[in-house]
Enzyme design. Structure first.
Site, PDB file in Angstrom:
ATOM      1  N   CYS A  84       0.835  -1.199   0.000  1.00 31.59           N
ATOM      2  CA  CYS A  84       0.000   0.000   0.000  1.00 31.59           C
ATOM      3  C   CYS A  84       0.882   1.266   0.000  1.00 31.59           C
ATOM      4  O   CYS A  84       1.467   1.589  -1.012  1.00 31.59           O
ATOM      5  CB  CYS A  84      -1.007  -0.036   1.152  1.00 31.59           C
ATOM      6  SG  CYS A  84      -2.352   1.151   0.960  1.00 31.59           S
ATOM      7  N   HIS A 177      -3.268  -5.132   1.547  1.00 30.89           N
ATOM      8  CA  HIS A 177      -2.651  -5.365   2.862  1.00 30.89           C
ATOM      9  C   HIS A 177      -2.628  -6.853   3.186  1.00 30.89           C
ATOM     10  O   HIS A 177      -3.516  -7.345   3.899  1.00 30.89           O
ATOM     11  CB  HIS A 177      -3.433  -4.613   3.949  1.00 30.89           C
ATOM     12  CG  HIS A 177      -3.279  -3.138   3.881  1.00 30.89           C
ATOM     13  ND1 HIS A 177      -2.302  -2.467   4.583  1.00 30.89           N
ATOM     14  CD2 HIS A 177      -3.957  -2.210   3.178  1.00 30.89           C
ATOM     15  CE1 HIS A 177      -2.398  -1.176   4.324  1.00 30.89           C
ATOM     16  NE2 HIS A 177      -3.388  -0.988   3.472  1.00 30.89           N
ATOM     17  N   GLU A 179      -0.855  -8.327   5.249  1.00 26.38           N
ATOM     18  CA  GLU A 179      -0.620  -8.512   6.686  1.00 26.38           C
ATOM     19  C   GLU A 179      -1.916  -8.525   7.488  1.00 26.38           C
ATOM     20  O   GLU A 179      -1.914  -8.907   8.655  1.00 26.38           O
ATOM     21  CB  GLU A 179       0.321  -7.411   7.208  1.00 26.38           C
ATOM     22  CG  GLU A 179      -0.303  -6.043   7.417  1.00 26.38           C
ATOM     23  CD  GLU A 179      -0.483  -5.224   6.144  1.00 26.38           C
ATOM     24  OE1 GLU A 179      -0.231  -5.739   5.040  1.00 26.38           O
ATOM     25  OE2 GLU A 179      -0.877  -4.043   6.276  1.00 26.38           O
TER      26      GLU A 179
END
Length: 195
Positions: A84, A177, A179
């Site tokens: 991002c 994202h 994560e």
């Protein structure tokens, strides 16, 4: 499954989704290091630039001397992964912006291309060489508006042929994202680039 225990992976810890990346790296068996000083780069095998606010991270990178240090890190062949805001910081060009960035992957990006915060979404994303869709979370996500070199590989894209996961040499960048998912396959893709 690969053994990543010997790898020390830094996460640039100036602003953004640091703890989420560190948790995912640790869950995959590698050592995660929160990087707050340039000197820490010397002991790392790879570096993650997290999501967050790219303008703020860029200004802090200038203030703390990370711009040239990370360029030197990349030139040594070590792997970098930007998610991002991290993708924006790695890009060669940012549409309509002159904010500090690294110019390490030959792409032009458009900030907030997927819309405002309320337009955030999750999509099942088809990624090259993955046998099942990846649950990708897009939050004010940038898109790649143009590839600036022939050797930039598109690994995933969304509607209107917008690349959202790209690789060039030792640099990996995505607009979503990974994560924020329990699915570690994109981080594994990055760890497998170390070598």
């Amino acid at each position: 499954m690969s053994d990543y225990a010997q790898y020390r992976i830094g996460v640039l810890a100036l602003q953004g989704a640091v703890s989420e990346h560190m948790a995912q790296i640790t869950a995959l068996g590698a050592q995660a290091v929160a990087v707050k000083q340039v000197a820490q780069l010397a002991d790392l095998d790879a570096l993650v630039l997290p999501g967050g606010e790219s303008t703020a991270i860029g200004k802090l990178m200038v203030e703390y001397g990370f711009i040239d240090a990370i360029r030197t890190f990349a030139a040594s062949g070590k792997a970098l992964f930007g998610t991002c805001a991290g993708m924006i910081l790695l890009a060669s060009e940012i549409e309509g912006q002159s904010q500090p960035h690294l110019d390490l992957i030959a792409i032009r990006v458009r900030r907030n291309a997927s819309g405002r915060q309320v337009s955030s979404y999750q999509a099942d994303l088809a990624i090259k060489d993955m046998d099942a869709p990846f649950p990708a979370v897009f939050i004010r996500a940038p898109y790649v508006s143009e590839l600036l070199a022939d050797d930039v590989e598109v690994l995933a894209e969304v509607e209107k042929n917008n690349p959202v996961l790209v690789r060039q040499g030792n640099i990996l960048a995505c607009s979503f994202h990974p994560e924020l998912s329990d699915d570690g396959r994109v981080m594994r893709l990055f760890l497998d680039m170390i070598g």
